[in-house]
Each structure stands twice: as structure tokens, then as C-alpha cells.
Design a protein around this motif. Sequence first.
Motif, short mmCIF file in Angstrom:
data_model
loop_
_atom_site.label_atom_id
_atom_site.label_comp_id
_atom_site.label_asym_id
_atom_site.label_seq_id
_atom_site.Cartn_x
_atom_site.Cartn_y
_atom_site.Cartn_z
N PRO A 271 62.31 -2.35 31.89
CA PRO A 271 63.02 -1.39 31.04
C PRO A 271 63.30 -0.09 31.80
CG PRO A 271 61.22 -2.41 29.84
CD PRO A 271 61.06 -2.83 31.27
N VAL A 272 64.51 0.42 31.65
CA VAL A 272 64.94 1.59 32.40
C VAL A 272 64.63 2.85 31.59
CG1 VAL A 272 66.92 2.77 33.40
CG2 VAL A 272 66.74 0.28 33.57
N ILE A 273 63.84 3.75 32.16
CA ILE A 273 63.50 4.99 31.46
C ILE A 273 64.71 5.91 31.38
CG2 ILE A 273 62.06 7.07 31.53
CD1 ILE A 273 59.88 5.40 32.88
N ASN A 274 65.41 6.06 32.51
CA ASN A 274 66.58 6.94 32.56
C ASN A 274 67.64 6.29 33.45
OD1 ASN A 274 68.50 8.99 33.21
ND2 ASN A 274 67.00 10.57 32.74
N PRO A 275 68.68 5.69 32.86
CA PRO A 275 69.70 5.01 33.67
C PRO A 275 70.37 5.92 34.69
CG PRO A 275 69.94 4.44 31.35
CD PRO A 275 68.93 5.55 31.42
N LEU A 276 70.54 7.19 34.35
CA LEU A 276 71.18 8.12 35.27
C LEU A 276 70.37 8.27 36.55
CD1 LEU A 276 73.62 10.13 35.41
CD2 LEU A 276 72.03 11.89 34.60
N LEU A 277 69.05 8.41 36.39
CA LEU A 277 68.18 8.57 37.55
C LEU A 277 68.07 7.27 38.34
CD1 LEU A 277 65.27 10.78 36.19
CD2 LEU A 277 67.45 11.46 37.16
N VAL A 278 68.00 6.15 37.64
CA VAL A 278 67.91 4.86 38.32
C VAL A 278 69.15 4.62 39.17
CG1 VAL A 278 67.95 2.36 37.94
CG2 VAL A 278 66.31 3.78 36.71
N GLU A 279 70.31 4.89 38.62
CA GLU A 279 71.54 4.71 39.39
C GLU A 279 71.56 5.63 40.60
OE1 GLU A 279 74.55 5.38 36.48
OE2 GLU A 279 73.97 3.60 35.31
N GLY A 280 71.11 6.86 40.41
CA GLY A 280 71.07 7.79 41.53
C GLY A 280 70.13 7.34 42.63
N GLN A 281 68.97 6.81 42.24
CA GLN A 281 68.02 6.30 43.23
C GLN A 281 68.59 5.09 43.97
OE1 GLN A 281 64.44 7.37 44.11
NE2 GLN A 281 65.87 9.02 43.69
N ILE A 282 69.30 4.22 43.25
CA ILE A 282 69.91 3.06 43.90
C ILE A 282 70.99 3.52 44.87
CG2 ILE A 282 71.33 1.02 43.52
CD1 ILE A 282 69.80 0.62 40.88
N HIS A 283 71.84 4.44 44.43
CA HIS A 283 72.89 4.96 45.32
C HIS A 283 72.28 5.53 46.59
CE1 HIS A 283 75.78 5.63 41.68
NE2 HIS A 283 75.93 4.43 42.20
N GLY A 284 71.27 6.37 46.43
CA GLY A 284 70.65 6.99 47.59
C GLY A 284 69.95 6.00 48.50
N GLY A 285 69.26 5.03 47.88
CA GLY A 285 68.57 4.03 48.69
C GLY A 285 69.53 3.18 49.49
N VAL A 286 70.63 2.77 48.86
CA VAL A 286 71.62 1.96 49.57
C VAL A 286 72.26 2.77 50.69
CG1 VAL A 286 73.86 0.80 49.35
CG2 VAL A 286 72.08 0.42 47.63
N ALA A 287 72.62 4.02 50.41
CA ALA A 287 73.23 4.85 51.45
C ALA A 287 72.29 5.00 52.64
CB ALA A 287 73.59 6.22 50.88
N GLN A 288 71.02 5.22 52.36
CA GLN A 288 70.05 5.38 53.44
C GLN A 288 69.90 4.08 54.23
OE1 GLN A 288 65.99 6.60 52.26
NE2 GLN A 288 66.19 8.16 53.84
N ALA A 289 69.86 2.97 53.52
CA ALA A 289 69.72 1.68 54.20
C ALA A 289 70.96 1.33 55.01
CB ALA A 289 69.43 0.59 53.18
N LEU A 290 72.13 1.70 54.52
CA LEU A 290 73.35 1.45 55.28
C LEU A 290 73.36 2.27 56.57
CD1 LEU A 290 76.07 1.24 52.49
CD2 LEU A 290 75.08 -0.64 53.82
N GLY A 291 72.74 3.45 56.53
CA GLY A 291 72.60 4.20 57.77
C GLY A 291 71.84 3.41 58.82
#
Length: 788
Positions: free
Chosen positions: A669-689
Motif C-alpha cells: 500500500p502506498v502511503i503517499n503516491p506523490l513521494l513514491v513517484e518522486g523516489q522512483i524518478h530519482g532512483g531511475v535517473a541515478q541508476a541510468l547515470g
Amino acid sequence: MTTTEWIGARAPRREDPALIRGRGRYVADINLPGTLHMAILRSPMGHASINSIDASEARTMDGVHMVITPDDIPDHITQFPVVWRLPGQKDSGIPALAEGKVRYVGEPVAAVVADSRYAAEDALDAIDVDYETLDPVTDPEAALEEGAPVINEDWGDNVAIHHVFAGYNALGECHYDAEAFDNAEVTVRGRLKIGRHSGIPLETRGIVADWDEIHGRLTVHSESQVAHLFRTELAASLGLPETAVRVLTPNMGGGFGNKWDRYPEDLLVSIASMELGRPVKWIADRREGLMSTVHGRAQVQEWEMALQSDGTILGLRGKVINDLGAHLHSVGIGPAWVTGAAAPNQYKIANYYCDVIAAATNKTPASTFRGFGGPEGIFGAERMMDKAAKRLAMDPAEIRRKNMIQPDQFPWFNAAGAVYDSGNFPACLEKALEAADYDRVRAEQKELREQGVYRGIGISSYIHVSGFGPSPILGYLSYYTGGYEGSTVKVDPNGKATVYTGMIPMGQGTETTLAQVAAHHLGIDMADVRVVWGDTDQTPYTGFGSAGSRSNVAAVAVIRAVEEIKAKAVRIGAGMLEADAEDLEYADGMVSVKGAEEMRSVSLAQVAQQAYWAHALPEGDQPFLEATYVYDPPNFTTASGCHVVVLDVDTNTGRITFRNYVIVDDCGPVINPLLVEGQIHGGVAQALGGALLEEFVYDDEGQLLTTSFMDYLLPSFTDVPDMEIHHVVTPSPHTDGGFKGMGEAGTFPPGAAVANAVTDALSHLGVEADELPITPSRLWGLIQEATR
């Protein structure tokens, strides 16, 4: 949705208003009266003996208050320890200054404390160090060869540990069968490399220490992700009682695991402040940050997969060589161990074996970095899945379908000892394929190739063992800290709540998330919840802190503390309403008689006022309305998901262009979809680096060649594709709320997904993208080699 239903709400991050207005307060912003400034003299050599250090001229320079060489460090000061000490792992520590020899470029050799950073830097030039060059070793495989230069003489060789995953699951069952590989209808082998890179926070490391001689107390302003454990270790190393050290953590400009570790500068600044009786400050410049903050990843992997001709996996075995750097750091070989534990991934692999070897090299130590070895394990597993599919002429999606753990097979005891608590791996795969329009893209590939467009599709499924924490399991693994998380919740006489947490917000939205959880379970407005963090004098002890995707553990601590408050509120409310507690219920911030909520009820504020007045408390209850709960989870939680990448490769330049990036994530269950999406965006960007650009490059002499952002390339907005995010929800069965961790999940699949897509795009050339990062020059070279 009412104002009390906060779990699942897209609440804006409450940390942001100050930060986006430039009103955040970072370590560099802390300017105490009388502050002195430290500069560090660092080794210019990768491997050398130190014959002598002459600091006499520096000590006499204007504005210089202190020069610290190894001889100036008091005898009672001890090194920071390695906290994860697996059986068989050789002894090591984190010294304040190089002792007798330097082992990597950037290792601290001496320090100067002066009125200004400028004066301190000038004095560094006056320190004369007589070095005697030693033969360096920068390749981890070469470091393992007989006759290689030994970096840590007390080890006898360069092997920190050779750990074996021998195929035992958590039930003690071993299904490793070497003959299965000899007798298999098909075997597939792969040799993979993952480049050395790291988190690169926007804010470099820094620390301010202030010794109060009158009270015998050291106050440290630190960026540590784990302030309480940092306090424990700093006090022990300085020979102080733990109560004599207070750690304050201001805003943090990114951590990414790098700031979980302890560092030499933490000791040096503290020693100087205690000696001089004045605040001392050190802030790393970018070059220092790149050469002295722990690195990550850096592995060579060799895998063999045994299969039936129909694609059924019969076994997986391999070897992981971890480029450790010069010495063990705070978490030992933890990330490489996690690589071995994660490699079976989402698949029904009972026959498993893996050698994990940590090799010392003349490089910056490798340690904690977002994902903590998991992305490396997923890279190995998912590249091997695509290699097997290619060998068997199967669709990469089909071979995954055939071997995935099914929803009715949980808990799953993987062959490396992990226990997966829950998940629906096939649902994640199918949802990702559908969102990516997989069948259509596959059908278009041949036609596009005829037009000179080389399009590839890459799939990467993953597991993310999150909520790192059960203390007994950490003890079993010789991880010398606790995995629990505590929370104190206090309700004031006006019905407003304050949550105290040892977690440190560093961009992941911890303050917002915990406020949402507390507000939801108390049934009050989120604006009426304050979260206190970053002060070891006020917050509950945590031995793990903000790492390992642990917000789910902290959330449960808050929930359990709130439940105790609600139970006490019902007991107090019973006296106020002249009713039996069994006839009352707590809901939406009110204590009410069941069935008569409109007529007989009292608010949380009214109950809290009675709790503070204490005129008629129930027998056995004390004044106030507050509770502390320390939650030690019974198991890890298993987050999971699937990424599908569609990209084109320009065979003339090696340039990669993303056409689609689909993400399906299951963090419960997602506590805050906004934060989850932001964490996914950031994690993917970092991993693509790390997948496409970032790499610490050393020459044969151990010189770091990437010491600025001109050479160490970070991804920009032009390198990061738009992302389409979907969710599958399988609650954890043993966590209140069913929450799972997700702060690191975005870093796990991108490397493998991109490598699989590139390999697919260039399948007509036989190119295999088996080394990260896949830079344009590296990819162009593979294309040229394939077309000769």
C-alpha cells in the motif's frame, strides 16, 4: 476523502517550502562564534610509504592554530569500526590519518586548523611529506594473483573475505547440485562488469564540532544518515561517554547511502575542537568529495546458468569479485554479500552457488550506496535471463514467465537465505508488458531494422528486500547494530501531536510520510502533526537510521505508539463519559460510545486536557498522553516490480535514444503516491547515470582521473526519459499497514533493462552489452568490433 484519511493521499512534501525558498539550513550554513576551519592534506599517490612528515613551517604560519599529523593524535583515540563483520572477514578499521603508508589517492595524511579555510589551505602547502612509491594494484582480478602488491600487510594478501553462498535456504536446506550443470541440456555463461561510481550528493560532506569544556560535552553538526549510531561510534572512538556527545543533523542535500558511513574527517574535526576548545568546521570541496567519499558498485561477475531445452532453469552458479578499494569501510563487504543474496531474483532457483570475493585495490574504499549491492545482483540475474532466452530462441518475456515464483508460493525461501514475504511477480511483468505495448513493438522491430532504425526492448524484473532490519537476523549476519526503529508520539493539551523519530529526512519525504501516518491513525488533520528529527538528545535511538528503505519500519513504530495513545484515550474517555471502556471506540479523533457517537463523545483535545490535568486518571495511568514504541520487524519486506525499456541505438555514434520507459512497482500500500513517484524518478535517473555515463576511472598508478564534473559525467534532463509508472499492490503480511520499502527500488532494474535493450537492438551484430556504463564510446567500440 475526509481530512483524517491521510494514507494514500498525495500530500505535498512539508519539507519543501523552506528548501525551495533558499531557507534550508545545511552544515555549511552553521557558523558558530569563534569557528575555526580545517583543511586536509591528502595523498597524491595511490600506494606509497610515508618516511616522514615535516609540519614545522606550517605550524608557525599566521592564522594557524593546529596541525594534526599521525603523531599528534592522542593515544586513546581509536579508529572507527567496521560494523558488518561477516565470519572470516579480515580485521580493518577507518583511521583518522594514514598510518605509515598511503593506500589511495585522497587518503588523509595531515590536517590544518586555521582562522579561515584559505589560511588552512595555504598551510597545507608548507607541510613536507617524504613518500616512497610502492607498486600499486588497481585491477581487482590482478589483486588476487599470486605476487600482487599487498595493500594491507597484516592481511597477508588482498582478499578481505571469500564468502560462499553454498545453496542453503533459511530452512537450512541445501539443493546445490554441481552435476545438474554437467548434465543440463543447455548451459549459458556470462562475464559481466559493473563500473565504479557513487551517489554524488549535491551537498558534499561536512561537519562542525563544538567542544564545551565546562560541561564536558561535544556537540556535532553532521550530515550523518544514522545520527544515533554515529554518536555511539564517535563517543567510543574519542573515549567519551555517549551522553557527552550530541549530534544535530540539519537539512541534508542528498545522502544516497554515502553519508551512512563514518569518515576520518569526523574524528579529525572532533579531535581539533576538543584540543582547541573552539568550534571547528570542515566542508569538502567537490574534488575532495569525489576522491574521498565512499564509492560503490565496482564488480566483476561470472555466471553459469543450467536449463532444460524448454527454458526451465535448473541452476545458477557464479563468482562475484568486489573491487573493495584500499580497506574495509563501515559496512564491510555488505554490498557484495547482498549481490550474492539477490541474484536468484524472482525465479524458482533452488540450485544455487556463488563465491563472493572482496579484493583490496589502491582506490577509494567502496561501501554504502543506494541499493546496497541489490542492483548488481539484479544486473547479473537479468542479463543471464536474456542470454538464456537468446540461446534457446525464446522471447525474453516468456522465459521469465516460465520461471517466476507464483503468488501462491509465498513465503519463498530463496537459495541464498533470503525469505520473500509476498509479491505477485507475474502480475508486475504482465502489467509492464501491456503498458509498453510489447507485442506491437516486437512486431515493428524487423521493419524498423530494414529502415536502419535499431530498436531494442529490455526487460528487468527485480526484488528489493527492504525494511532492512530484524535485529536477530542482523546478529546472525554479524552486523553490529540493531534493526529496530523507535518513535515517540506526544499529544499536547490542545490535541496536537508531535512525532519524534531517529530517521533523517534527506529528500525521501520522511517528515511528510510520518506526519501522514500519525494523522491518519489519530484521525486528525495532518497540519496538526509536527515531526521532530535530527537531534540525538530528543529522538529515539536508531541503530540503522535512514538507509535500507526503512520508512516502512519507522511508520509501524508510529502506528504502534499511536495505538497505545488511542487505548489510553479510551480509558480516560470512559471516565469522562461515565461509560465502560469496552463500550467505547476511538475514531476520527473522537472517543465515543458505540452506537451513540453523535450524542456521547469527547474529542482528542478534551481527552488530552484531562490527561494533563490528571484530576481523575484511571487507576494505573500516568499523566500526559504520549507513548514510545520500538518496532523490530519480524522479517524483511519484499518489494518487487518490473521495468521495460524501449530504445534506439545509432550505430554510427553509439548514441542511445529512449522511446519508452515503463515501470511497475509493488511496494505494498502506498502511503503517499506523490513521494513514491518522486523516489522512483530519482532512483531511475541515478541508476541510468551508472548505466550510461558515470564511472570513476583510475590509471595504472592509482591516479583518479575523474575528479571533476568535466570528467565524471552525471545525467542531465536530456539523458533521462519520461517515465510511465504503474503499481501492483501486495501488502506485506507481517507489517502493520502492509507497507514495504521503496526508496531504493528505482535503482535496481535500469542497468539490466538498458543493457538488455541495447543487446536486443544490436542482436543482428551479436553485440552483448555486458559492461556498465554503456557510454557512447564504449558502445561504438563494440559496434566497430562486431562489424570488422
